[in-house]
Design a protein around this motif. Sequence first.
Motif, mmCIF file in Angstrom:
data_model
loop_
_atom_site.group_PDB
_atom_site.id
_atom_site.type_symbol
_atom_site.label_atom_id
_atom_site.label_comp_id
_atom_site.label_asym_id
_atom_site.label_seq_id
_atom_site.Cartn_x
_atom_site.Cartn_y
_atom_site.Cartn_z
ATOM 1 N N GLY A 79 27.449 12.849 -55.243
ATOM 2 C CA GLY A 79 28.695 13.573 -55.451
ATOM 3 C C GLY A 79 29.306 13.405 -56.825
ATOM 4 N N THR A 80 29.161 12.214 -57.438
ATOM 5 C CA THR A 80 29.787 11.989 -58.751
ATOM 6 C C THR A 80 29.207 12.893 -59.836
ATOM 7 O OG1 THR A 80 30.252 9.689 -58.125
ATOM 8 C CG2 THR A 80 30.342 10.242 -60.465
ATOM 9 N N PRO A 81 27.875 12.992 -59.994
ATOM 10 C CA PRO A 81 27.355 13.933 -60.998
ATOM 11 C C PRO A 81 27.730 15.387 -60.710
ATOM 12 C CG PRO A 81 25.662 12.369 -60.341
ATOM 13 C CD PRO A 81 26.793 12.204 -59.384
ATOM 14 N N ALA A 119 38.786 15.822 -58.261
ATOM 15 C CA ALA A 119 40.237 15.730 -58.461
ATOM 16 C C ALA A 119 40.579 14.642 -59.474
ATOM 17 C CB ALA A 119 40.925 15.451 -57.129
ATOM 18 N N ALA A 120 39.845 13.541 -59.450
ATOM 19 C CA ALA A 120 40.096 12.461 -60.413
ATOM 20 C C ALA A 120 39.678 12.869 -61.824
ATOM 21 C CB ALA A 120 39.352 11.197 -59.988
ATOM 22 N N LEU A 121 38.553 13.551 -61.941
ATOM 23 C CA LEU A 121 38.071 13.948 -63.267
ATOM 24 C C LEU A 121 38.940 15.023 -63.894
ATOM 25 C CD1 LEU A 121 34.194 14.007 -62.730
ATOM 26 C CD2 LEU A 121 35.555 12.304 -63.943
ATOM 27 N N GLN A 122 39.621 15.802 -63.091
ATOM 28 C CA GLN A 122 40.499 16.832 -63.643
ATOM 29 C C GLN A 122 41.696 16.221 -64.374
ATOM 30 O OE1 GLN A 122 41.160 19.373 -60.150
ATOM 31 N NE2 GLN A 122 40.072 21.019 -61.209
ATOM 32 N N ARG A 123 41.996 14.964 -64.091
ATOM 33 C CA ARG A 123 43.114 14.293 -64.756
ATOM 34 C C ARG A 123 42.690 13.546 -66.013
ATOM 35 N NH1 ARG A 123 44.136 12.863 -59.273
ATOM 36 N NH2 ARG A 123 43.339 10.766 -59.656
ATOM 37 N N GLN A 124 41.406 13.544 -66.321
ATOM 38 C CA GLN A 124 40.956 12.822 -67.504
ATOM 39 C C GLN A 124 41.276 13.604 -68.781
ATOM 40 O OE1 GLN A 124 36.713 12.330 -67.621
ATOM 41 N NE2 GLN A 124 36.292 14.498 -67.899
ATOM 42 N N ASP A 125 41.326 12.898 -69.880
ATOM 43 C CA ASP A 125 41.617 13.511 -71.172
ATOM 44 C C ASP A 125 40.323 14.038 -71.780
ATOM 45 O OD1 ASP A 125 42.555 14.312 -73.589
ATOM 46 O OD2 ASP A 125 43.259 12.334 -74.254
ATOM 47 N N PRO A 149 38.795 6.064 -59.664
ATOM 48 C CA PRO A 149 39.776 6.317 -58.588
ATOM 49 C C PRO A 149 39.275 7.333 -57.565
ATOM 50 C CG PRO A 149 40.856 6.266 -60.726
ATOM 51 C CD PRO A 149 39.389 6.244 -61.002
ATOM 52 N N GLY A 150 38.610 8.382 -58.045
ATOM 53 C CA GLY A 150 38.067 9.373 -57.117
ATOM 54 C C GLY A 150 36.920 8.827 -56.299
ATOM 55 N N ILE A 151 36.060 8.012 -56.927
ATOM 56 C CA ILE A 151 34.957 7.404 -56.191
ATOM 57 C C ILE A 151 35.495 6.470 -55.117
ATOM 58 C CG2 ILE A 151 32.954 5.889 -56.387
ATOM 59 C CD1 ILE A 151 32.503 6.984 -59.181
#
Length: 280
Positions: A79-81, A167-173, A201-203
């Motif tokens: 799921g992460t990739p 959702a967590a990656l969408q908050r990254q810079d 955090p998402g993981i």
Amino acid sequence: MNPFLLAAPALVLFGVMLVIPLVMTFILSFNSFGFYTGIEMTFGLHNYIDVLTDDYFYEIFGRTFAIALVTTIICAIIGTPIAYFLTRMRPFWRSVMVLVTLGPLLISVVVRTLGWAILLGNNGVINNALMGIGLTTSPVRMMYTSGGIVVALVHVMVPFMVLAVWAALQRQDPATISAAESLGARPATIFRRVVLPQAMPGILSGSLIVFSLSASAFATPSLIGGRRVKVVATTVYDEFLNTLNWPLGAAIAVILLVAVLVIMVSWNRIVERRFAGVFQ
């Protein structure tokens, strides 16, 4: 308006649909059962003692948590990739891939599991293909095994992991990835040193969701594992509907709930301490 009044309908629904059944199950677990008298309104810890002192139940709980753990790890690896690639896609293709990812959630878990039963059976698609190309001369036993349950559960649970990590990656810079690329970092290095820490955090949230759902899953282990591979959920089902020993089934269900909560809280604290800088 008072915010508690706004939340009152949801709280009432939560209480009626979840809290009250849990309380009734907890109370039931202290009752007794007789084959001739049925449920007896007593109060004692004998059901919990029977479960916690029997190696048979330890084996079932161990198998259940092992299946849930392996399913969670595989879902995180897959799921992460996928979530990372979703953040890098153009809007049109991202929408298509999100639909493909969420597609399994639109189908009943029973239907999906029956599909895996067709694939994994001794006369299923996979075994026929393996024997057809000469890789094996006899069917490989995949049904009624823990491995078959894991495969089917991964298919069911991967969307939850993808959504949590995405959702967590969408908050990254995005500037962090651009900076790493400008410094000559390779894609694998960027993913490992930049993307993965920000995805933790998402993981974490995804792993908690997947583990809890996998540990309490019933339909998939029941259809794929059958009577040979029993997990806690199928054991509770047997106690309630086959032997009719509701108090013992309630005690097993309560122990499962407490064990999952303890594991989830412990895992949450361990990961938060390890990645304290990421969560801040």
